[in-house]
Design a protein around this motif. Structure first.
Motif, PDB file in Angstrom:
ATOM      1  N   ARG A 177       0.941  -1.186   0.051  1.00  0.00           N
ATOM      2  CA  ARG A 177       0.040   0.154  -0.127  1.00  0.00           C
ATOM      3  C   ARG A 177       0.839   1.359   0.007  1.00  0.00           C
ATOM      4  O   ARG A 177       1.944   1.291   0.693  1.00  0.00           O
ATOM      5  CB  ARG A 177      -0.944  -0.125   1.324  1.00  0.00           C
ATOM      6  CG  ARG A 177      -2.132   1.112   1.232  1.00  0.00           C
ATOM      7  CD  ARG A 177      -3.205   1.048   0.067  1.00  0.00           C
ATOM      8  NE  ARG A 177      -3.746  -0.329   0.270  1.00  0.00           N
ATOM      9  CZ  ARG A 177      -4.639  -0.632  -0.741  1.00  0.00           C
ATOM     10  NH1 ARG A 177      -4.532   0.041  -1.996  1.00  0.00           N
ATOM     11  NH2 ARG A 177      -5.083  -1.959  -0.760  1.00  0.00           N
ATOM     12  N   ASP A 178       0.533   2.115  -0.702  1.00  0.00           N
ATOM     13  CA  ASP A 178       1.254   3.690  -0.909  1.00  0.00           C
ATOM     14  C   ASP A 178       2.606   3.343  -1.517  1.00  0.00           C
ATOM     15  O   ASP A 178       3.250   4.361  -1.715  1.00  0.00           O
ATOM     16  CB  ASP A 178       1.335   4.168   0.436  1.00  0.00           C
ATOM     17  CG  ASP A 178      -0.076   4.659   1.026  1.00  0.00           C
ATOM     18  OD1 ASP A 178      -1.000   4.902   0.330  1.00  0.00           O
ATOM     19  OD2 ASP A 178      -0.434   4.369   2.397  1.00  0.00           O
ATOM     20  N   ILE A 179       2.810   2.241  -2.110  1.00  0.00           N
ATOM     21  CA  ILE A 179       3.862   2.193  -2.979  1.00  0.00           C
ATOM     22  C   ILE A 179       3.786   2.713  -4.420  1.00  0.00           C
ATOM     23  O   ILE A 179       2.819   2.075  -4.840  1.00  0.00           O
ATOM     24  CB  ILE A 179       4.568   0.874  -2.953  1.00  0.00           C
ATOM     25  CG1 ILE A 179       4.980   0.285  -1.323  1.00  0.00           C
ATOM     26  CG2 ILE A 179       5.995   0.594  -3.783  1.00  0.00           C
ATOM     27  CD1 ILE A 179       6.076   1.144  -0.940  1.00  0.00           C
ATOM     28  N   GLN A 180       4.585   3.745  -4.752  1.00  0.00           N
ATOM     29  CA  GLN A 180       4.069   4.126  -6.157  1.00  0.00           C
ATOM     30  C   GLN A 180       5.287   3.238  -7.222  1.00  0.00           C
ATOM     31  O   GLN A 180       6.370   3.058  -6.852  1.00  0.00           O
ATOM     32  CB  GLN A 180       4.487   5.608  -6.420  1.00  0.00           C
ATOM     33  CG  GLN A 180       3.601   6.537  -5.170  1.00  0.00           C
ATOM     34  CD  GLN A 180       2.360   6.262  -5.577  1.00  0.00           C
ATOM     35  OE1 GLN A 180       1.878   6.532  -6.910  1.00  0.00           O
ATOM     36  NE2 GLN A 180       1.324   5.788  -5.151  1.00  0.00           N
ATOM     37  N   GLY A 181       4.898   3.132  -8.570  1.00  0.00           N
ATOM     38  CA  GLY A 181       5.552   2.642  -9.359  1.00  0.00           C
ATOM     39  C   GLY A 181       5.205   3.246 -10.770  1.00  0.00           C
ATOM     40  O   GLY A 181       4.446   4.309 -10.832  1.00  0.00           O
ATOM     41  N   ILE A 182       5.806   2.703 -11.882  1.00  0.00           N
ATOM     42  CA  ILE A 182       5.321   3.441 -13.245  1.00  0.00           C
ATOM     43  C   ILE A 182       4.643   1.945 -14.105  1.00  0.00           C
ATOM     44  O   ILE A 182       5.250   0.868 -13.972  1.00  0.00           O
ATOM     45  CB  ILE A 182       6.694   3.468 -13.847  1.00  0.00           C
ATOM     46  CG1 ILE A 182       7.410   4.631 -13.147  1.00  0.00           C
ATOM     47  CG2 ILE A 182       6.307   3.731 -15.349  1.00  0.00           C
ATOM     48  CD1 ILE A 182       6.734   6.166 -13.260  1.00  0.00           C
ATOM     49  N   GLU A 183       3.555   2.317 -14.629  1.00  0.00           N
ATOM     50  CA  GLU A 183       2.917   1.472 -15.364  1.00  0.00           C
ATOM     51  C   GLU A 183       2.770   1.955 -16.813  1.00  0.00           C
ATOM     52  O   GLU A 183       2.485   3.029 -17.134  1.00  0.00           O
ATOM     53  CB  GLU A 183       1.398   1.422 -14.779  1.00  0.00           C
ATOM     54  CG  GLU A 183       0.694   0.348 -15.583  1.00  0.00           C
ATOM     55  CD  GLU A 183      -0.845   0.215 -14.922  1.00  0.00           C
ATOM     56  OE1 GLU A 183      -1.788  -0.255 -15.755  1.00  0.00           O
ATOM     57  OE2 GLU A 183      -0.911   0.691 -13.478  1.00  0.00           O
ATOM     58  N   GLY A 184       2.971   0.892 -17.739  1.00  0.00           N
ATOM     59  CA  GLY A 184       2.671   1.368 -19.184  1.00  0.00           C
ATOM     60  C   GLY A 184       1.360   1.496 -19.478  1.00  0.00           C
ATOM     61  O   GLY A 184       0.550   0.262 -19.199  1.00  0.00           O
ATOM     62  N   VAL A 185       0.839   2.473 -20.106  1.00  0.00           N
ATOM     63  CA  VAL A 185      -0.413   2.753 -20.338  1.00  0.00           C
ATOM     64  C   VAL A 185      -0.829   2.307 -21.743  1.00  0.00           C
ATOM     65  O   VAL A 185      -1.846   1.516 -21.871  1.00  0.00           O
ATOM     66  CB  VAL A 185      -0.912   4.114 -20.239  1.00  0.00           C
ATOM     67  CG1 VAL A 185      -2.471   4.276 -20.511  1.00  0.00           C
ATOM     68  CG2 VAL A 185      -0.717   4.750 -18.842  1.00  0.00           C
ATOM     69  N   GLN A 186       0.007   2.703 -22.744  1.00  0.00           N
ATOM     70  CA  GLN A 186      -0.130   2.110 -24.025  1.00  0.00           C
ATOM     71  C   GLN A 186       0.867   2.211 -24.920  1.00  0.00           C
ATOM     72  O   GLN A 186       1.666   3.022 -24.636  1.00  0.00           O
ATOM     73  CB  GLN A 186      -1.273   2.989 -24.821  1.00  0.00           C
ATOM     74  CG  GLN A 186      -1.108   4.571 -24.980  1.00  0.00           C
ATOM     75  CD  GLN A 186      -0.246   5.006 -26.030  1.00  0.00           C
ATOM     76  OE1 GLN A 186       0.059   4.144 -26.829  1.00  0.00           O
ATOM     77  NE2 GLN A 186       0.124   6.192 -26.132  1.00  0.00           N
ATOM     78  N   LEU A 187       1.245   0.924 -25.599  1.00  0.00           N
ATOM     79  CA  LEU A 187       2.217   1.006 -26.503  1.00  0.00           C
ATOM     80  C   LEU A 187       1.764   0.930 -27.953  1.00  0.00           C
ATOM     81  O   LEU A 187       0.763   0.192 -28.375  1.00  0.00           O
ATOM     82  CB  LEU A 187       3.010  -0.225 -26.461  1.00  0.00           C
ATOM     83  CG  LEU A 187       4.238  -0.493 -27.086  1.00  0.00           C
ATOM     84  CD1 LEU A 187       5.428   0.532 -27.240  1.00  0.00           C
ATOM     85  CD2 LEU A 187       4.872  -1.961 -26.932  1.00  0.00           C
ATOM     86  N   SER A 188       1.871   1.904 -28.750  1.00  0.00           N
ATOM     87  CA  SER A 188       1.563   2.130 -30.322  1.00  0.00           C
ATOM     88  C   SER A 188       2.693   2.104 -31.280  1.00  0.00           C
ATOM     89  O   SER A 188       3.454   2.733 -31.117  1.00  0.00           O
ATOM     90  CB  SER A 188       0.556   3.333 -30.486  1.00  0.00           C
ATOM     91  OG  SER A 188      -0.418   3.435 -29.270  1.00  0.00           O
ATOM     92  N   VAL A 189       2.490   1.252 -32.308  1.00  0.00           N
ATOM     93  CA  VAL A 189       3.393   1.296 -33.360  1.00  0.00           C
ATOM     94  C   VAL A 189       2.407   1.115 -34.852  1.00  0.00           C
ATOM     95  O   VAL A 189       1.636   0.372 -34.810  1.00  0.00           O
ATOM     96  CB  VAL A 189       4.380  -0.030 -33.511  1.00  0.00           C
ATOM     97  CG1 VAL A 189       5.193  -0.055 -34.480  1.00  0.00           C
ATOM     98  CG2 VAL A 189       5.291   0.198 -32.279  1.00  0.00           C
ATOM     99  N   LEU A 190       2.904   1.837 -35.511  1.00  0.00           N
ATOM    100  CA  LEU A 190       1.988   1.761 -36.956  1.00  0.00           C
ATOM    101  C   LEU A 190       2.269   0.470 -37.528  1.00  0.00           C
ATOM    102  O   LEU A 190       3.496  -0.022 -37.273  1.00  0.00           O
ATOM    103  CB  LEU A 190       2.482   2.997 -37.777  1.00  0.00           C
ATOM    104  CG  LEU A 190       2.270   4.539 -37.400  1.00  0.00           C
ATOM    105  CD1 LEU A 190       3.026   5.354 -38.611  1.00  0.00           C
ATOM    106  CD2 LEU A 190       0.858   4.712 -37.566  1.00  0.00           C
TER     107      LEU A 190
END
Length: 143
Positions: free
Chosen positions: A110-123
């Motif tokens: 709880r209360d540990i922050q991290g980084i999350e990938g929201v979207q990966l887009s490639v043509l």
């Protein structure tokens, strides 16, 4: 949410004629159009929905583009996330990776922050040429 200092120093890279760099405000119209075109046949969202989602999570320090010359061919948007909220969201979606995690174990984070990938887009015309993998590899080495 407090800002996570994950980059020691950011440097754009140039590899295989592709350049990875942070997105700028000037890139946004092209980026929004790219993301919409990549996902328009997959998700039932309008261009305005896609734009709103991008802008809602927009952090220029956590949003990357890969370009072939002057053309943006892909993006990878990240955002700061609460780790417990992520696990709880995955459990609610019946993700097999997270179903066996007990709630008492989740509370430890709880209360540990991290980084999350929201979207990966490639043509589409740049898929299977390493652009998406370059974005993922690049981001994984930053923090």
């Amino acid at each position: 949410m407090r800002k996570i200092k994950m980059w020691k120093q950011f440097e754009s890279i140039n590899n295989n004629n592709y350049i990875i760099d942070k997105i700028t405000a000037n890139d946004l119209p092209e980026v929004i159009e790219l993301v919409y075109n990549v996902f328009k046949d997959i998700v039932p969202e309008t261009r305005e929905d896609i734009e709103e989602e991008i802008m809602d999570k927009l952090d220029y320090d956590l949003f990357f583009k890969i370009s072939d010359g002057d053309k943006i061919i892909g993006t990878y948007q990240l955002y700061e996330a609460d780790f417990c909220a992520f696990i709880e969201r995955m459990k609610s979606r019946s993700s097999k990776l997270f179903l066996d995690i007990e709630n008492s174990e989740i509370e430890k984070w709880r209360d540990i922050q991290g980084i999350e990938g929201v979207q990966l887009s490639v043509l589409p015309e740049y898929r299977d040429k390493g652009a998406g993998k370059m974005l993922i590899d690049f981001v994984s080495k930053l923090g």
